[in-house]
Structure formats: C-alpha cells, structure tokens
Design a protein around this motif. Structure first.
Motif, PDB file in Angstrom:
ATOM      1  N   ALA A 182      34.682   2.355 -58.027  1.00  0.00           N
ATOM      2  CA  ALA A 182      35.554   2.028 -59.159  1.00  0.00           C
ATOM      3  C   ALA A 182      35.889   3.258 -59.996  1.00  0.00           C
ATOM      4  CB  ALA A 182      34.901   0.946 -60.011  1.00  0.00           C
ATOM      5  N   ASP A 183      34.873   4.082 -60.263  1.00  0.00           N
ATOM      6  CA  ASP A 183      35.109   5.274 -61.081  1.00  0.00           C
ATOM      7  C   ASP A 183      36.035   6.262 -60.379  1.00  0.00           C
ATOM      8  OD1 ASP A 183      33.492   4.256 -63.064  1.00  0.00           O
ATOM      9  OD2 ASP A 183      31.707   5.382 -62.444  1.00  0.00           O
ATOM     10  N   GLY A 184      35.829   6.452 -59.090  1.00  0.00           N
ATOM     11  CA  GLY A 184      36.651   7.396 -58.352  1.00  0.00           C
ATOM     12  C   GLY A 184      38.107   6.973 -58.302  1.00  0.00           C
ATOM     13  N   LEU A 185      38.370   5.685 -58.069  1.00  0.00           N
ATOM     14  CA  LEU A 185      39.748   5.209 -58.012  1.00  0.00           C
ATOM     15  C   LEU A 185      40.401   5.259 -59.390  1.00  0.00           C
ATOM     16  CD1 LEU A 185      39.353   2.152 -55.596  1.00  0.00           C
ATOM     17  CD2 LEU A 185      40.020   4.508 -55.039  1.00  0.00           C
ATOM     18  N   HIS A 186      39.639   4.936 -60.410  1.00  0.00           N
ATOM     19  CA  HIS A 186      40.173   4.996 -61.781  1.00  0.00           C
ATOM     20  C   HIS A 186      40.557   6.427 -62.131  1.00  0.00           C
ATOM     21  CE1 HIS A 186      40.330   4.520 -66.177  1.00  0.00           C
ATOM     22  NE2 HIS A 186      40.448   3.209 -65.949  1.00  0.00           N
ATOM     23  N   ALA A 187      39.718   7.382 -61.762  1.00  0.00           N
ATOM     24  CA  ALA A 187      40.014   8.789 -62.046  1.00  0.00           C
ATOM     25  C   ALA A 187      41.251   9.258 -61.273  1.00  0.00           C
ATOM     26  CB  ALA A 187      38.804   9.652 -61.689  1.00  0.00           C
ATOM     27  N   LEU A 188      41.410   8.798 -60.039  1.00  0.00           N
ATOM     28  CA  LEU A 188      42.594   9.167 -59.250  1.00  0.00           C
ATOM     29  C   LEU A 188      43.864   8.696 -59.931  1.00  0.00           C
ATOM     30  CD1 LEU A 188      44.132  10.079 -56.706  1.00  0.00           C
ATOM     31  CD2 LEU A 188      43.532   7.873 -55.670  1.00  0.00           C
TER      32      LEU A 188
ATOM     33  N   GLY B  64      48.777  12.309 -55.815  1.00  0.00           N
ATOM     34  CA  GLY B  64      47.405  12.773 -55.914  1.00  0.00           C
ATOM     35  C   GLY B  64      46.571  12.184 -54.800  1.00  0.00           C
ATOM     36  N   GLY B  65      45.414  12.774 -54.592  1.00  0.00           N
ATOM     37  CA  GLY B  65      44.542  12.290 -53.532  1.00  0.00           C
ATOM     38  C   GLY B  65      43.089  12.422 -53.906  1.00  0.00           C
ATOM     39  N   GLY B  66      42.244  11.685 -53.191  1.00  0.00           N
ATOM     40  CA  GLY B  66      40.820  11.757 -53.421  1.00  0.00           C
ATOM     41  C   GLY B  66      40.061  11.123 -52.284  1.00  0.00           C
ATOM     42  N   SER B  67      38.745  11.199 -52.355  1.00  0.00           N
ATOM     43  CA  SER B  67      37.898  10.642 -51.305  1.00  0.00           C
ATOM     44  C   SER B  67      36.835   9.700 -51.854  1.00  0.00           C
ATOM     45  CB  SER B  67      37.220  11.771 -50.529  1.00  0.00           C
ATOM     46  OG  SER B  67      36.438  12.582 -51.387  1.00  0.00           O
ATOM     47  N   LEU B  68      36.839   9.451 -53.153  1.00  0.00           N
ATOM     48  CA  LEU B  68      35.872   8.555 -53.775  1.00  0.00           C
ATOM     49  C   LEU B  68      36.499   7.170 -53.912  1.00  0.00           C
ATOM     50  CD1 LEU B  68      34.486  10.897 -56.584  1.00  0.00           C
ATOM     51  CD2 LEU B  68      33.522  10.463 -54.316  1.00  0.00           C
ATOM     52  N   VAL B  69      35.867   6.169 -53.316  1.00  0.00           N
ATOM     53  CA  VAL B  69      36.466   4.845 -53.285  1.00  0.00           C
ATOM     54  C   VAL B  69      35.691   3.838 -54.146  1.00  0.00           C
ATOM     55  CG1 VAL B  69      37.540   5.191 -51.042  1.00  0.00           C
ATOM     56  CG2 VAL B  69      35.215   4.261 -51.165  1.00  0.00           C
TER      57      VAL B  69
ATOM     58  N   GLU C 169      44.319   7.941 -63.115  1.00  0.00           N
ATOM     59  CA  GLU C 169      44.518   8.613 -64.398  1.00  0.00           C
ATOM     60  C   GLU C 169      45.081  10.020 -64.237  1.00  0.00           C
ATOM     61  OE1 GLU C 169      40.762   8.358 -66.494  1.00  0.00           O
ATOM     62  OE2 GLU C 169      41.613   6.797 -67.801  1.00  0.00           O
ATOM     63  N   ARG C 170      44.525  10.795 -63.282  1.00  0.00           N
ATOM     64  CA  ARG C 170      45.025  12.172 -63.155  1.00  0.00           C
ATOM     65  C   ARG C 170      46.422  12.206 -62.513  1.00  0.00           C
ATOM     66  NH1 ARG C 170      40.521  12.340 -59.483  1.00  0.00           N
ATOM     67  NH2 ARG C 170      41.171  12.465 -57.292  1.00  0.00           N
ATOM     68  N   THR C 171      46.730  11.244 -61.638  1.00  0.00           N
ATOM     69  CA  THR C 171      48.083  11.203 -61.070  1.00  0.00           C
ATOM     70  C   THR C 171      49.089  10.796 -62.127  1.00  0.00           C
ATOM     71  OG1 THR C 171      47.098  10.575 -58.932  1.00  0.00           O
ATOM     72  CG2 THR C 171      49.474  10.321 -59.170  1.00  0.00           C
ATOM     73  N   LEU C 172      48.711   9.866 -62.987  1.00  0.00           N
ATOM     74  CA  LEU C 172      49.587   9.458 -64.088  1.00  0.00           C
ATOM     75  C   LEU C 172      49.801  10.614 -65.063  1.00  0.00           C
ATOM     76  CD1 LEU C 172      51.152   7.247 -65.565  1.00  0.00           C
ATOM     77  CD2 LEU C 172      48.993   6.500 -66.597  1.00  0.00           C
ATOM     78  N   ALA C 173      48.762  11.360 -65.348  1.00  0.00           N
ATOM     79  CA  ALA C 173      48.902  12.522 -66.241  1.00  0.00           C
ATOM     80  C   ALA C 173      49.826  13.566 -65.621  1.00  0.00           C
ATOM     81  CB  ALA C 173      47.528  13.121 -66.516  1.00  0.00           C
TER      82      ALA C 173
ATOM     83  N   LEU D  45      53.072   8.127 -57.305  1.00  0.00           N
ATOM     84  CA  LEU D  45      53.380   7.325 -58.486  1.00  0.00           C
ATOM     85  C   LEU D  45      54.714   7.755 -59.070  1.00  0.00           C
ATOM     86  CD1 LEU D  45      52.280   5.289 -60.615  1.00  0.00           C
ATOM     87  CD2 LEU D  45      51.137   7.219 -61.712  1.00  0.00           C
ATOM     88  N   HIS D  46      55.571   6.780 -59.372  1.00  0.00           N
ATOM     89  CA  HIS D  46      56.847   7.054 -60.042  1.00  0.00           C
ATOM     90  C   HIS D  46      56.879   6.237 -61.330  1.00  0.00           C
ATOM     91  CE1 HIS D  46      61.053   8.292 -60.272  1.00  0.00           C
ATOM     92  NE2 HIS D  46      61.362   7.048 -60.603  1.00  0.00           N
ATOM     93  N   VAL D  47      56.903   6.939 -62.448  1.00  0.00           N
ATOM     94  CA  VAL D  47      56.860   6.269 -63.738  1.00  0.00           C
ATOM     95  C   VAL D  47      57.764   7.008 -64.714  1.00  0.00           C
ATOM     96  CG1 VAL D  47      54.790   7.580 -64.408  1.00  0.00           C
ATOM     97  CG2 VAL D  47      55.320   5.417 -65.560  1.00  0.00           C
TER      98      VAL D  47
END
Length: 463
Positions: free
Chosen positions: A74-80, A67-72, A82-86, A58-60
């Motif tokens: 809705a909650d898992g993608l939303h959390a990915l 960031g990365g994750g393995s949960l696909v 959010e934490r990458t944006l933070a 992410l470039h903002v």
C-alpha cells in the motif's frame, strides 16, 4: 494480489488523490529471468532474478507524466501515485495527449510452457553440456536463458488486459585457434533448444573458418545467414518502420511504394512468439504487415504517433516511445514457399562453412560471391536512406561455382539496407526461418538465409 489487482488499486488511488477527471494507465509486469553462462567450455555463472514492475502514466489538468516502481504494498503504490502526480504538475501542457485506450478485447497468444517458466538450472546446464560435447574439444562460450512474464493492464477508462508468456534462448560460439563459429536460437520452449545441434553447427563453422585469406574490398554477391539477416531486421525496425521517425521524415519508408524486391514480405508478429498480448498503453498487439510482396504498407505507431497521422495505434506503445519512437520488435522476414523443414534450420547439419541444406541451396546458385555468417558493431551513417556501416564476424567464405572454397578475413561494409533488398536485388530466400534472440528477452528477429545480388564491402583486415 494478482497483477490485475495491483493495476486496479493504482487506478483507484489516482482517482482518490487527483480527482475523477484524472486519466491514468497502469501496466504491472512480473518478470522471472534465469541465465546460465559458460566460457572456456564450462559453466561459470548461473543467475536468476524475479521482480515486479509497476508503470503509471498520468494525465491531469492537461499535463502528462510517467513514473515507475517495484513496491506493490500500500505504501509503495501510494508513493508512486504521489510522485507521478507531483511530476505532472511540473510538466508543460501536453496538447497532443492522445487519450486512453478504450475498453477493447485483447486475445492471449496462448504461448506458455510451464517447463520453461519454472526451469531449473539443471535443465539449462544439460543444453550447455550438449553444446560443449558437440564442439569436439574446441573452446566454447555462450549462454542459455529462460524467461517468464506475467502481466496486467488497467486504465481509468475501464479497459483491462492480461497475459503470460515464456521464452528460451541459446547463443554460443566455438573457437578453433583464432576462428569462431556461431549458433543461436530463440524458442517458445526450452525443450526446443537442441544444444548438440547448435554446438555441432558452431564447431563446423569454426573449423571451416581457419586460415582465412584476405580479399580486396568491393561489391560482392552474398548469401547472408539468418544471424546476419537479423541485423537487417533490427535496423529496419529502429530506423525504418518507426512511426515517430516516419512522421519526422527521418525514415526511408514510403507506404504504397514498391521499395523492396517482390520476394520480400516483412511482418511484425508479436503473438507469433514470446510477447504479452498488449502494449504499454493497453492496445492489443497483432500481426502488422510492414512490407507485402515488396510494397511498403505500414509503419508502427503508439497512440501518440498514430493520432498525429490519423491512423491510430498499431499496438507498439513502449517505454521510451516518446523519445525514440514506437519500434516493431518481433519482425519476421517470411521464408520462400515450400517445405519449411525444422524451425531452427537444424536439418541437414554438415560440418563446414555451410551449416544446413537451406543455406547450401542458396550458395549452390552463386558463381562467385561470399557466404556471410554474422554482422556486428553496426552503426547508422544516414538514417533517411539507412546507410549502415559494420563488420562481419564468425565466418566469411569465398564461394566459387556454388562451393565455399576458402575462408576469408573479416570485412568492413557500408551499405544501404533498403537498397540491398530493392526490386531485383534479392536473388533467393531460404525456406527455413530461424528466430534470432536479442539481448532483451521478448525481442527477436526471425528470417531465413538470404541471397543478394550485391553487398558493398568497403574495407578489409588491412584497412
């Protein structure tokens, strides 16, 4: 959801949470890996894993984070997101951000074998049994593995890509007393792995390596078998043709210069086998000639390193590229012209030090030198000149008048890999390339046997 559905959903979440000006790239990969291991001539482990990975960059507001994750779900993608944006908001400004890959065509390699993708344990066990039977009572150990990858990429510039691929590999040793012989092969299809051929080769070399003598250190003419040549290619990739190291002047590479013998052509060729057709940034992968007829012609770049030197990406975006640099991971040393024979080098298998006719033809030309099966534990002493130290293993033989006459105890060597392949230093190339598996599936090194004028052995078994 398909991998492309997941990637598209992450891009939409980024725009919703970070605004329309945020730039995002998403790679989603499903990976199925199965491994059958054997030791003491019986199978002791069969494991399989299946997982999905989602990687977001992410470039903002001028700042970049990944960031990365393995949960696909809705909650898992939303959390990915959010934490990458933070994380991005805490990062320093990134003025060298190269931007996103624009919409471009990405062609599939087409290398997908259903029988390999969904191979049952029995299919791998059959090849292990054939290997064990072929060693004729010697101790055998190794593995047989199968791999399937399916992936997709999407970014907020509207670019998408998809691909699927399979790979199979077998790596085994046979042991006679304290002597080991090795045989390994990487292939697109499990059906291309012949356990009996590999076992016979390993056993023949193990028996021929018994009762070795010790020779003094020194510079010897050598024939390196494909397993040993694979170590050269791996180190060339990491330290030579790495665009980041080149930009930092830590690489030997000098594009436009005849740094190698005219017989040497090196091509990074991911679509030749077992690679997805796009990289982590969505750039299309393609064949990249690094050395052509001895002349260094290119190094590998991701979008960032390519932008720094004004050449663009060569399709080598990867995890860790910002730290280690973009690495060509599917390097081929092209074989000599002529009939290629079997792609595994398996024709003309004979017992003894020389496993096939391709190697025998190179050995026959040596008045006095060494036949080397394999290198290991290699470490870089000087990255600029790529001076490497390491050890031989799995068989070394003294060659006199074109015939291996006795087994030799292992050596330590210290050698500049580019210098060993410099103009005039390559005395012969085999005609049968053999693809060597890496520890990671999707990474391989393909080469024929190689005859070199000199190799610097700096220590023997006694020191």
């Amino acid at each position: 959801m398909t991998e492309l559905d997941v990637a598209g959903q992450v891009v939409e979440l980024v725009h919703r949470l970070a605004g329309p000006d945020a730039q995002a790239e998403v790679a989603v990969t499903r990976h199925d890996l199965a491994l059958t291991r054997f030791a003491n001539s019986f199978i002791h482990q069969n494991v399989a894993e299946s997982g999905v990975s989602v990687r977001l960059r992410l470039h903002v507001d001028g700042r970049t984070a990944a960031g990365g994750g393995s949960l696909v779900d809705a909650d898992g993608l939303h959390a990915l997101v959010e934490r990458t944006l933070a994380a991005a908001r805490l990062c320093p400004p990134d003025p060298a951000w190269p931007g996103l890959t624009p919409p471009t065509a990405v062609r599939s390699s087409g290398l997908l074998d259903e029988d390999t993708a969904y191979a049952e344990p029995d299919a791998r066990a059959d090849r292990v049994r054939a290997f064990v039977d072929a060693v004729g009572g010697l101790e055998a150990a190794g593995y047989c593995r199968t791999s399937y990858r399916s992936g997709a990429f999407a970014n907020s510039a509207g670019h998408t890509a998809q691909g699927r691929t399979t790979e199979a590999a077998m790596d085994g040793i046979a042991r006679a007393g304290g002597a080991d012989g090795v045989a390994r092969l990487c292939a697109d299809r499990l059906s291309d792995l012949d356990g009996a051929t590999l076992g016979a080769r390993a056993a023949g070399k193990a028996r021929a390596a018994a009762d070795p003598v010790e020779l003094p250190p020194g510079r010897y003419e050598v024939v390196l078998e494909p397993a040993a040549v694979g170590d050269l290619l791996q180190n060339f990739s990491w330290y030579g043709f790495n665009g980041k190291r080149y930009a930092e002047r830590q690489s030997f590479a000098e594009p436009g210069t005849a740094q190698f013998d005219p017989s040497v052509t090196l091509v990074d060729d991911p679509l030749h086998a077992s690679a997805l057709p796009y990289d982590l940034e969505g750039s299309a992968r393609r064949a990249l000639t690094l050395v052509e007829a001895g002349v260094t012609s290119a190094v590998a770049h991701d979008r960032r390193s390519g932008a720094e030197v004004g050449t663009g990406s060569t399709g080598h975006g990867m995890v860790g590229a910002s730290t280690f640099g973009p690495i060509p991971r599917n390097l081929r040393l092209l074989a000599a012209a002529g009939p290629a024979g079997r792609p595994d080098g398996g024709a003309d298998v004979t017992p003894g030090a020389v496993a096939d006719g391709d190697t025998a033809a190179l050995v026959a030309g040596m008045e006095r030198g060494l036949l080397v099966s394999d290198f290991w534990y290699t470490r870089v002493l000087d990255p600029k000149s790529l001076v490497i130290t390491g050890l031989t293993r799995n068989g070394v033989w003294l060659v006199e008048d074109g015939v291996p006459t006795r087994a030799v105890r292992d050596f330590r060597f210290t050698e500049s890999y580019p210098r060993a392949l410099a103009p005039g230093a390559v005395l012969g190339l085999g005609r049968r390339p053999v693809r060597q598996p890496d520890r990671l599936d999707g990474v391989w090194w393909e080469a024929p046997a190689l005859r070199l004028a000199a190799w610097n052995f700096t220590g023997g078994a006694s020191g």
